[in-house]
Design an enzyme around this catalytic site. Sequence first.
Site, PDB file in Angstrom:
ATOM      1  N   PHE A 187       0.967  -1.305   0.165  1.00 46.39           N
ATOM      2  CA  PHE A 187      -0.263   0.015  -0.040  1.00 46.39           C
ATOM      3  C   PHE A 187       0.894   1.293   0.007  1.00 46.39           C
ATOM      4  O   PHE A 187       1.588   1.325   0.883  1.00 46.39           O
ATOM      5  CB  PHE A 187      -0.847  -0.043   1.238  1.00 46.39           C
ATOM      6  CG  PHE A 187      -2.176  -0.851   1.172  1.00 46.39           C
ATOM      7  CD1 PHE A 187      -3.367  -0.495   1.083  1.00 46.39           C
ATOM      8  CD2 PHE A 187      -2.089  -2.337   1.012  1.00 46.39           C
ATOM      9  CE1 PHE A 187      -4.277  -1.097   0.879  1.00 46.39           C
ATOM     10  CE2 PHE A 187      -2.976  -3.026   1.089  1.00 46.39           C
ATOM     11  CZ  PHE A 187      -4.190  -2.617   0.688  1.00 46.39           C
ATOM     12  N   ARG A 236       1.464  10.382   1.215  1.00 45.33           N
ATOM     13  CA  ARG A 236       2.730  10.912   1.040  1.00 45.33           C
ATOM     14  C   ARG A 236       3.592   9.513   0.866  1.00 45.33           C
ATOM     15  O   ARG A 236       4.851   9.984   0.579  1.00 45.33           O
ATOM     16  CB  ARG A 236       3.202  11.823   2.104  1.00 45.33           C
ATOM     17  CG  ARG A 236       2.240  13.157   2.102  1.00 45.33           C
ATOM     18  CD  ARG A 236       2.712  13.999   3.013  1.00 45.33           C
ATOM     19  NE  ARG A 236       2.076  15.315   3.294  1.00 45.33           N
ATOM     20  CZ  ARG A 236       1.048  15.570   4.316  1.00 45.33           C
ATOM     21  NH1 ARG A 236       0.647  14.489   4.880  1.00 45.33           N
ATOM     22  NH2 ARG A 236       0.245  16.700   4.320  1.00 45.33           N
ATOM     23  N   ASP A 267       7.450   1.383   3.616  1.00 42.62           N
ATOM     24  CA  ASP A 267       8.349   1.842   4.015  1.00 42.62           C
ATOM     25  C   ASP A 267       9.510   1.124   4.426  1.00 42.62           C
ATOM     26  O   ASP A 267      10.112   1.045   5.608  1.00 42.62           O
ATOM     27  CB  ASP A 267       8.064   2.764   5.317  1.00 42.62           C
ATOM     28  CG  ASP A 267       7.139   2.216   6.243  1.00 42.62           C
ATOM     29  OD1 ASP A 267       6.661   0.909   6.098  1.00 42.62           O
ATOM     30  OD2 ASP A 267       7.006   2.610   7.580  1.00 42.62           O
ATOM     31  N   HIS A 295       9.312  -9.982  15.003  1.00 43.60           N
ATOM     32  CA  HIS A 295       9.431  -8.562  15.271  1.00 43.60           C
ATOM     33  C   HIS A 295      10.850  -8.496  15.752  1.00 43.60           C
ATOM     34  O   HIS A 295      11.370  -8.830  16.893  1.00 43.60           O
ATOM     35  CB  HIS A 295       8.435  -8.077  16.060  1.00 43.60           C
ATOM     36  CG  HIS A 295       8.251  -6.338  16.003  1.00 43.60           C
ATOM     37  ND1 HIS A 295       9.404  -5.582  16.216  1.00 43.60           N
ATOM     38  CD2 HIS A 295       7.222  -5.934  15.451  1.00 43.60           C
ATOM     39  CE1 HIS A 295       8.941  -4.539  15.931  1.00 43.60           C
ATOM     40  NE2 HIS A 295       7.495  -4.611  15.471  1.00 43.60           N
ATOM     41  N   GLU A 331      -1.868  -5.125  13.362  1.00 40.30           N
ATOM     42  CA  GLU A 331      -0.842  -5.988  13.923  1.00 40.30           C
ATOM     43  C   GLU A 331      -1.396  -6.693  14.949  1.00 40.30           C
ATOM     44  O   GLU A 331      -0.944  -7.892  15.379  1.00 40.30           O
ATOM     45  CB  GLU A 331       0.379  -5.281  14.292  1.00 40.30           C
ATOM     46  CG  GLU A 331       1.426  -6.007  14.574  1.00 40.30           C
ATOM     47  CD  GLU A 331       2.833  -5.116  14.776  1.00 40.30           C
ATOM     48  OE1 GLU A 331       3.662  -5.233  13.713  1.00 40.30           O
ATOM     49  OE2 GLU A 331       3.009  -4.612  15.801  1.00 40.30           O
ATOM     50  N   ARG A 363       2.059  11.068   8.114  1.00 40.38           N
ATOM     51  CA  ARG A 363       1.016  10.370   8.382  1.00 40.38           C
ATOM     52  C   ARG A 363      -0.032  11.404   8.573  1.00 40.38           C
ATOM     53  O   ARG A 363       0.157  12.684   9.116  1.00 40.38           O
ATOM     54  CB  ARG A 363       0.951   9.648   9.821  1.00 40.38           C
ATOM     55  CG  ARG A 363       1.583   8.526   9.569  1.00 40.38           C
ATOM     56  CD  ARG A 363       1.769   7.744  11.077  1.00 40.38           C
ATOM     57  NE  ARG A 363       2.136   6.437  11.083  1.00 40.38           N
ATOM     58  CZ  ARG A 363       2.466   5.511  12.198  1.00 40.38           C
ATOM     59  NH1 ARG A 363       2.516   5.936  13.066  1.00 40.38           N
ATOM     60  NH2 ARG A 363       2.843   4.198  11.673  1.00 40.38           N
TER      61      ARG A 363
END
Length: 338
Positions: A107, A111, A200, A220, A288, A336
């Site tokens: 996705f 920005r 990102d 993680h 998540e 964001r």
Amino acid sequence: MSGHVYKTKAAMKWTFCIPIVLCIAYLTSSSVRYFVRFLPVDKVPVVHEEIPNLDNSVDDTLEFGSRTDVQTSTSWKAPIIWDGMFDPDIYDQKHKRDRSSVALTVFAVGRYLDAYLGTFLNSSEHHFMVGLPVTYYVFTDVPEKVPDIKLAPQRSLKFIKVERHSRWQDISMMRMKTIADVIESEIRHHCTYVFCFDVDQVFTGRFGSEALGDSVALLHAHYYNLPKSRFTYDRNPKSKAYMETGDFYYHAAVFGGSWQSVKLMTEACYQSIMEDKLNDVEALWHDESHLNKYLWLHKPSRLLSPEYCWDESIGHRSDIHIARLLWAPKYYDTLRTA
């Protein structure tokens, strides 16, 4: 008389040993987990399991004992993939014979498209599933701004226009429904596997066919070697993502599997998210948190080590031999929306 003395001594011996045994049993349970939190992360004990269940036939070539410094399988005997455990050529040959194909979903909304998408796609062409057919599914609110990427043979790019939500949290959570919908409408007709990524990030090393499996989760980077007491599960009993404990803490920046498994996974997470919305609840870490709950109830068949999504700000870790995917710099304040 001598027999009586022998039995008496034996009884005394066991009487003396019982407190020691009880002490050991006590220290190997919850108290160990308590003291582990005070150990340096490189000193957290490694748990080694039995030879795991095989996700596919070529997994019998995995060398589980080659990495004595890390956990290489789970309690339910799923492999945890680390550098040094696999022969990349064997995996690539197997998946080419099987004609495996991969859909990559990402996705890039608002920005995030300008800031990250070009680098993400270009780096993936050099490192992601090289040699296999790959279709990129880019979900964006401005398809005309998707950069023109030079693609290798058997690789293609499709963009799908999506709504830009006013809150980044909603963008994150609603991707579960969008992925499930496109799997049903298109991906299942063309691809064997699906991998879902945050945009990102940048590929810096092989992210290859050894990562393919029926249900794939990522450890993680910030939690893989910490005790469970420090995992940031959702602790709100009102949320469908609520967890008291779990197996690992999984990162939603990367997950995947067969198209069937990913469809079930994303549909279940979306349903839980919508039930929370009806109850005016929002999980701690949004999609998540729901993904962690799902993967606790439905154990993944394959886990990827933090090599497959590493954050350099953590610093040096002796068990990370190669960083295959890196977190890109985060500019949350400017990227964001409110």
